[in-house]
Design a protein around this motif. Sequence first.
Motif, PDB file in Angstrom:
ATOM      1  N   ASP A  57       3.386 -10.292  -0.993  1.00  0.00           N
ATOM      2  CA  ASP A  57       4.890  -9.598  -0.960  1.00  0.00           C
ATOM      3  C   ASP A  57       5.754 -10.410  -1.241  1.00  0.00           C
ATOM      4  OD1 ASP A  57       4.726 -10.405   1.534  1.00  0.00           O
ATOM      5  OD2 ASP A  57       4.874  -8.356   2.524  1.00  0.00           O
ATOM      6  N   PHE A  58       5.871 -11.809  -0.658  1.00  0.00           N
ATOM      7  CA  PHE A  58       7.041 -12.549  -0.516  1.00  0.00           C
ATOM      8  C   PHE A  58       7.356 -13.108  -1.725  1.00  0.00           C
ATOM      9  CE2 PHE A  58       8.763 -17.061   0.444  1.00  0.00           C
ATOM     10  CZ  PHE A  58       9.756 -16.687   0.526  1.00  0.00           C
ATOM     11  N   HIS A  59       5.988 -13.371  -2.667  1.00  0.00           N
ATOM     12  CA  HIS A  59       6.334 -13.770  -4.119  1.00  0.00           C
ATOM     13  C   HIS A  59       7.027 -12.716  -4.942  1.00  0.00           C
ATOM     14  CE1 HIS A  59       2.523 -16.358  -3.961  1.00  0.00           C
ATOM     15  NE2 HIS A  59       3.366 -16.896  -2.835  1.00  0.00           N
ATOM     16  N   LEU A  60       6.695 -11.500  -4.661  1.00  0.00           N
ATOM     17  CA  LEU A  60       7.488 -10.426  -5.394  1.00  0.00           C
ATOM     18  C   LEU A  60       8.866 -10.561  -5.031  1.00  0.00           C
ATOM     19  CD1 LEU A  60       4.831  -7.616  -5.290  1.00  0.00           C
ATOM     20  CD2 LEU A  60       5.223  -9.095  -7.041  1.00  0.00           C
ATOM     21  N   ALA A  61       9.147 -10.507  -3.646  1.00  0.00           N
ATOM     22  CA  ALA A  61      10.513 -10.333  -3.183  1.00  0.00           C
ATOM     23  C   ALA A  61      11.440 -11.674  -3.623  1.00  0.00           C
ATOM     24  CB  ALA A  61      10.388 -10.494  -1.698  1.00  0.00           C
ATOM     25  N   ARG A  62      10.815 -12.837  -3.685  1.00  0.00           N
ATOM     26  CA  ARG A  62      11.518 -14.008  -3.946  1.00  0.00           C
ATOM     27  C   ARG A  62      11.795 -13.957  -5.641  1.00  0.00           C
ATOM     28  NH1 ARG A  62       8.965 -19.338  -1.901  1.00  0.00           N
ATOM     29  NH2 ARG A  62       6.959 -18.468  -3.289  1.00  0.00           N
ATOM     30  N   GLN A  63      10.994 -13.396  -6.224  1.00  0.00           N
ATOM     31  CA  GLN A  63      11.255 -13.302  -7.722  1.00  0.00           C
ATOM     32  C   GLN A  63      12.525 -12.284  -8.135  1.00  0.00           C
ATOM     33  OE1 GLN A  63       7.953 -11.616 -10.072  1.00  0.00           O
ATOM     34  NE2 GLN A  63       8.972 -12.415 -12.104  1.00  0.00           N
ATOM     35  N   LEU A  64      12.110 -11.266  -7.197  1.00  0.00           N
ATOM     36  CA  LEU A  64      13.427  -9.948  -7.176  1.00  0.00           C
ATOM     37  C   LEU A  64      14.603 -10.544  -6.848  1.00  0.00           C
ATOM     38  CD1 LEU A  64      14.225  -7.183  -7.578  1.00  0.00           C
ATOM     39  CD2 LEU A  64      13.308  -6.819  -5.036  1.00  0.00           C
ATOM     40  N   ALA A  65      14.719 -11.292  -5.899  1.00  0.00           N
ATOM     41  CA  ALA A  65      16.068 -11.994  -5.678  1.00  0.00           C
ATOM     42  C   ALA A  65      16.725 -12.572  -6.571  1.00  0.00           C
ATOM     43  CB  ALA A  65      15.933 -12.852  -4.111  1.00  0.00           C
ATOM     44  N   THR A  66      16.045 -13.321  -7.407  1.00  0.00           N
ATOM     45  CA  THR A  66      16.799 -14.318  -8.492  1.00  0.00           C
ATOM     46  C   THR A  66      16.683 -13.404  -9.783  1.00  0.00           C
ATOM     47  OG1 THR A  66      14.405 -14.796  -9.296  1.00  0.00           O
ATOM     48  CG2 THR A  66      15.299 -16.224  -7.545  1.00  0.00           C
ATOM     49  N   THR A  67      16.258 -12.092  -9.776  1.00  0.00           N
ATOM     50  CA  THR A  67      16.472 -11.514 -11.093  1.00  0.00           C
ATOM     51  C   THR A  67      17.029 -10.219 -10.761  1.00  0.00           C
ATOM     52  OG1 THR A  67      14.366 -10.546 -10.908  1.00  0.00           O
ATOM     53  CG2 THR A  67      14.495 -12.555 -12.251  1.00  0.00           C
ATOM     54  N   VAL A  68      17.765  -9.736  -9.774  1.00  0.00           N
ATOM     55  CA  VAL A  68      18.052  -8.418  -9.425  1.00  0.00           C
ATOM     56  C   VAL A  68      19.374  -8.249 -10.196  1.00  0.00           C
ATOM     57  CG1 VAL A  68      19.608  -9.165  -7.371  1.00  0.00           C
ATOM     58  CG2 VAL A  68      18.774  -7.100  -7.691  1.00  0.00           C
ATOM     59  N   ALA A  69      19.999  -9.283 -10.555  1.00  0.00           N
ATOM     60  CA  ALA A  69      21.226  -9.158 -11.547  1.00  0.00           C
ATOM     61  C   ALA A  69      20.958  -8.790 -12.893  1.00  0.00           C
ATOM     62  CB  ALA A  69      22.164 -10.156 -11.071  1.00  0.00           C
ATOM     63  N   ALA A  70      19.687  -9.158 -13.250  1.00  0.00           N
ATOM     64  CA  ALA A  70      19.421  -9.104 -14.838  1.00  0.00           C
ATOM     65  C   ALA A  70      19.748  -7.734 -15.296  1.00  0.00           C
ATOM     66  CB  ALA A  70      18.110  -9.543 -15.019  1.00  0.00           C
ATOM     67  N   PRO A  71      20.536  -7.624 -16.512  1.00  0.00           N
ATOM     68  CA  PRO A  71      20.876  -6.351 -17.023  1.00  0.00           C
ATOM     69  C   PRO A  71      19.801  -5.547 -17.646  1.00  0.00           C
ATOM     70  CG  PRO A  71      21.326  -8.097 -18.687  1.00  0.00           C
ATOM     71  CD  PRO A  71      21.016  -8.774 -17.132  1.00  0.00           C
ATOM     72  N   ASP A  72      18.579  -6.129 -17.843  1.00  0.00           N
ATOM     73  CA  ASP A  72      17.390  -5.359 -18.206  1.00  0.00           C
ATOM     74  C   ASP A  72      16.493  -4.686 -17.035  1.00  0.00           C
ATOM     75  OD1 ASP A  72      16.778  -7.764 -17.279  1.00  0.00           O
ATOM     76  OD2 ASP A  72      15.010  -7.937 -18.793  1.00  0.00           O
ATOM     77  N   ARG A  73      17.071  -4.978 -15.823  1.00  0.00           N
ATOM     78  CA  ARG A  73      16.275  -4.957 -14.618  1.00  0.00           C
ATOM     79  C   ARG A  73      16.823  -3.367 -13.947  1.00  0.00           C
ATOM     80  NH1 ARG A  73      12.614  -6.147 -10.714  1.00  0.00           N
ATOM     81  NH2 ARG A  73      12.206  -8.190 -11.728  1.00  0.00           N
TER      82      ARG A  73
END
Length: 236
Positions: free
Chosen positions: A97-113
């Motif tokens: 789960d931490f891998h998913l969360a870490r990736q999310l934290a760096t991409t949460v601002a992406a316009p396509d997310r």
Amino acid sequence: MTETPLPARTLRLLDGFGLDDGRLHVIPAARRLLALLAIRESAVSRATAAALLWPEATTRRAAASLRSTLWRLAKPTGGLVQAADDVLRLRPGVEVDFHLARQLATTVAAPDRVPDAHALSLLKAELLPDWDQPWLTAEQDWWHEARLRALETLSCRFRSTGDRHRAHQAASAAVQSDPLRESAHRMLVELHLADGNPAQAVRQYAEYRHRLRAELGLAPSPEIHRLVRPLLDRRP
């Protein structure tokens, strides 16, 4: 001869350790080893793992403890740790789960997310909060700050899509994690004002001002004060 596929495994590190949703139990030393390999992601040498996990033991005793842990871990988890060329790594395909969360934290601002409730639940969680391990402290500190920034970004994203309920949840989660974080309090004040709740906006500001003064002897910045000053000026 066809090889039997290895069972899917899930490893939880957020808000506490769990293996296969808590159904599979392993000894504490094995938990620490699995957490170390999961957080590092890349291969870790046996010598490094032993030194990090048993820092107070001699080199020989630490190496023996690592061998014992690997032996006791092998049967219940079905080869969850791979050992080759004197290095250890987590078996490929383990969902962490931490891998998913870490990736999310760096991409949460992406316009396509597109932000969703799952993103919010991941970012609200601390990394192994009850663990006090020297090798883990830097990663815990990094994640604490990274997820707070991501929660604020997520709050803005929810607000821009008209989902003010989740915008409040994200900003509130940031405040709960760090009650002295002014940027998160400012977001809540703005949301209360946008919702037409001036009294709640003033209460939010007053709560932050009181805590900041009590704990650090500081006053809120002009930016957050400016949001509520017209309301304060109208008070009898």
